[in-house]
Design a protein around this motif. Structure first.
Motif, short mmCIF file in Angstrom:
data_model
loop_
_atom_site.label_atom_id
_atom_site.label_comp_id
_atom_site.label_asym_id
_atom_site.label_seq_id
_atom_site.Cartn_x
_atom_site.Cartn_y
_atom_site.Cartn_z
N UNK A 122 7.41 7.01 -9.70
CA UNK A 122 6.17 7.62 -10.17
C UNK A 122 6.43 8.78 -11.11
N UNK A 123 7.45 9.55 -10.78
CA UNK A 123 7.85 10.66 -11.65
C UNK A 123 8.30 10.15 -13.01
N UNK A 124 9.11 9.11 -13.03
CA UNK A 124 9.60 8.53 -14.27
C UNK A 124 8.46 7.96 -15.11
N UNK A 125 7.46 7.36 -14.44
CA UNK A 125 6.31 6.80 -15.15
C UNK A 125 5.52 7.90 -15.86
N UNK A 126 5.47 9.09 -15.25
CA UNK A 126 4.74 10.20 -15.86
C UNK A 126 5.50 10.80 -17.04
N UNK A 127 6.83 10.82 -16.94
CA UNK A 127 7.63 11.47 -17.98
C UNK A 127 8.00 10.52 -19.11
N UNK A 128 8.49 9.32 -18.75
CA UNK A 128 8.95 8.34 -19.74
C UNK A 128 8.48 6.95 -19.30
N UNK A 129 7.20 6.62 -19.52
CA UNK A 129 6.67 5.36 -19.00
C UNK A 129 7.38 4.11 -19.51
N UNK A 130 7.78 4.09 -20.78
CA UNK A 130 8.46 2.91 -21.32
C UNK A 130 9.78 2.66 -20.61
N UNK A 131 10.58 3.72 -20.46
CA UNK A 131 11.88 3.58 -19.80
C UNK A 131 11.68 3.21 -18.33
N UNK A 183 0.84 -1.21 0.00
CA UNK A 183 0.00 0.00 0.00
C UNK A 183 0.86 1.25 0.00
N UNK A 184 1.87 1.27 0.88
CA UNK A 184 2.76 2.43 0.96
C UNK A 184 3.50 2.63 -0.36
N UNK A 185 4.00 1.55 -0.93
CA UNK A 185 4.74 1.65 -2.18
C UNK A 185 3.88 2.23 -3.30
N UNK A 186 2.65 1.72 -3.44
CA UNK A 186 1.77 2.17 -4.51
C UNK A 186 1.38 3.63 -4.33
N UNK A 187 1.10 4.04 -3.10
CA UNK A 187 0.74 5.44 -2.86
C UNK A 187 1.92 6.36 -3.11
N UNK A 188 3.11 5.92 -2.70
CA UNK A 188 4.31 6.75 -2.93
C UNK A 188 4.61 6.88 -4.41
N UNK A 189 4.38 5.81 -5.17
CA UNK A 189 4.54 5.89 -6.63
C UNK A 189 3.52 6.87 -7.20
N UNK A 190 2.27 6.75 -6.74
CA UNK A 190 1.23 7.64 -7.23
C UNK A 190 1.54 9.09 -6.92
N UNK A 191 2.13 9.36 -5.74
CA UNK A 191 2.50 10.73 -5.39
C UNK A 191 3.41 11.33 -6.45
N UNK A 192 4.42 10.59 -6.85
CA UNK A 192 5.35 11.09 -7.85
C UNK A 192 4.68 11.31 -9.19
N UNK A 193 3.80 10.36 -9.57
CA UNK A 193 3.10 10.49 -10.85
C UNK A 193 2.16 11.70 -10.83
N UNK A 194 1.41 11.85 -9.75
CA UNK A 194 0.42 12.93 -9.66
C UNK A 194 1.10 14.30 -9.65
N UNK A 195 2.16 14.44 -8.86
CA UNK A 195 2.85 15.73 -8.79
C UNK A 195 3.46 16.10 -10.14
N UNK A 196 4.06 15.12 -10.81
CA UNK A 196 4.66 15.36 -12.12
C UNK A 196 3.60 15.74 -13.15
N UNK A 197 2.46 15.09 -13.06
CA UNK A 197 1.37 15.31 -14.03
C UNK A 197 0.73 16.68 -13.87
N UNK A 198 0.95 17.35 -12.74
CA UNK A 198 0.42 18.70 -12.56
C UNK A 198 0.91 19.65 -13.65
N UNK A 199 2.09 19.35 -14.20
CA UNK A 199 2.64 20.21 -15.24
C UNK A 199 1.71 20.31 -16.44
N UNK A 200 0.91 19.28 -16.68
CA UNK A 200 -0.03 19.32 -17.79
C UNK A 200 -1.04 20.44 -17.65
#
Length: 215
Positions: free
Chosen positions: A122-131, A58-75
């Motif tokens: 999570x940040x990397x998933x938002x910017x370069x999901x394949x990598x 649970x902690x891991x998934x939420x922490x990953x989501x935090x990075x993805x969500x914050x990075x996606x704010x740039x959109x």
């Protein structure tokens, strides 16, 4: 540029990163401060070690989501015409980095946080999901062969900029992504200084693959 909107979203990105998932979960459901047990770290790895597989996941998934969500704010900056569309990646990296900083130095918990690896993913998933997915595979391979979470984290973090630099499929149009990748790898190494010393001394704890401690 709309500097006010940029500043507001930058603060939001840091505050999202500052959400101390492991600390809050440990206190709310287990009555303990995770930072006073195990390695003393408030990240997913120590949660797995102290509380077991389910809360660790649970902690891991939420922490990953935090990075993805914050990075996606740039959109939102592009949607509201606050920045040119060709600057999107730069602000994704800035907001993602702020989330990682928030995880390491959370304002809600007196700036004592985790190492930021899951948030960085999570940040990397938002910017370069394949990598990012390739880096996840590399992490799993290193983890299962060595049983060292720290080693897997550092090698996967290094793999991100190296894949961007060397693999034609992943080579980005903007070289700043490669530079930023190496900077973030340096941050991961810095937050794992104690782990590196323990690895060299042969004292680093090995993960019990597939085995969680039940509470």
């Amino acid at each position: 540029m709309d500097f006010l909107l940029i500043a507001v979203l930058a603060v939001v990105a840091y505050l999202i990163g500052s959400i101390s998932t492991a600390v809050w979960l440990g206190k709310a459901y287990y009555g303990i401060d995770i930072r006073k047990h195990g390695s003393g770290n408030s990240g997913a790895t120590n949660t797995f070690r102290v509380l077991g597989k389910k809360p660790g996941t649970i902690v891991m998934l939420i922490d990953i989501f935090k990075g993805w969500a914050a990075t996606s704010l740039a959109g939102l900056l592009v949607i509201f015409d606050a920045i040119p569309a060709n600057n999107l990646v730069i602000f994704q990296l800035i907001f993602g980095a702020l989330a990682v900083v928030g995880h390491i130095f959370p304002v809600y918990e007196r700036f004592k946080g985790g190492k930021g690896v899951a948030t960085l993913l999570g940040m990397m998933l938002a910017v370069q999901p394949e990598v990012a997915l390739v880096c996840m595979v590399i992490f799993v391979i290193v983890l299962f062969t060595s049983r060292y979470v720290s080693l897997g984290s550092m090698i996967a973090a290094l793999a991100f900029p190296m894949l961007l630099l060397l693999h034609p499929r992943f080579h980005p149009d903007n070289p700043i992504l490669i530079i930023f990748g190496f900077v973030l790898f340096a941050v991961v190494v810095l937050t794992h200084r104690k782990n590196i010393n323990r690895l060299i001394a042969g004292e680093e704890s090995k993960a019990n693959i597939g085995i969680g401690r039940k509470k």
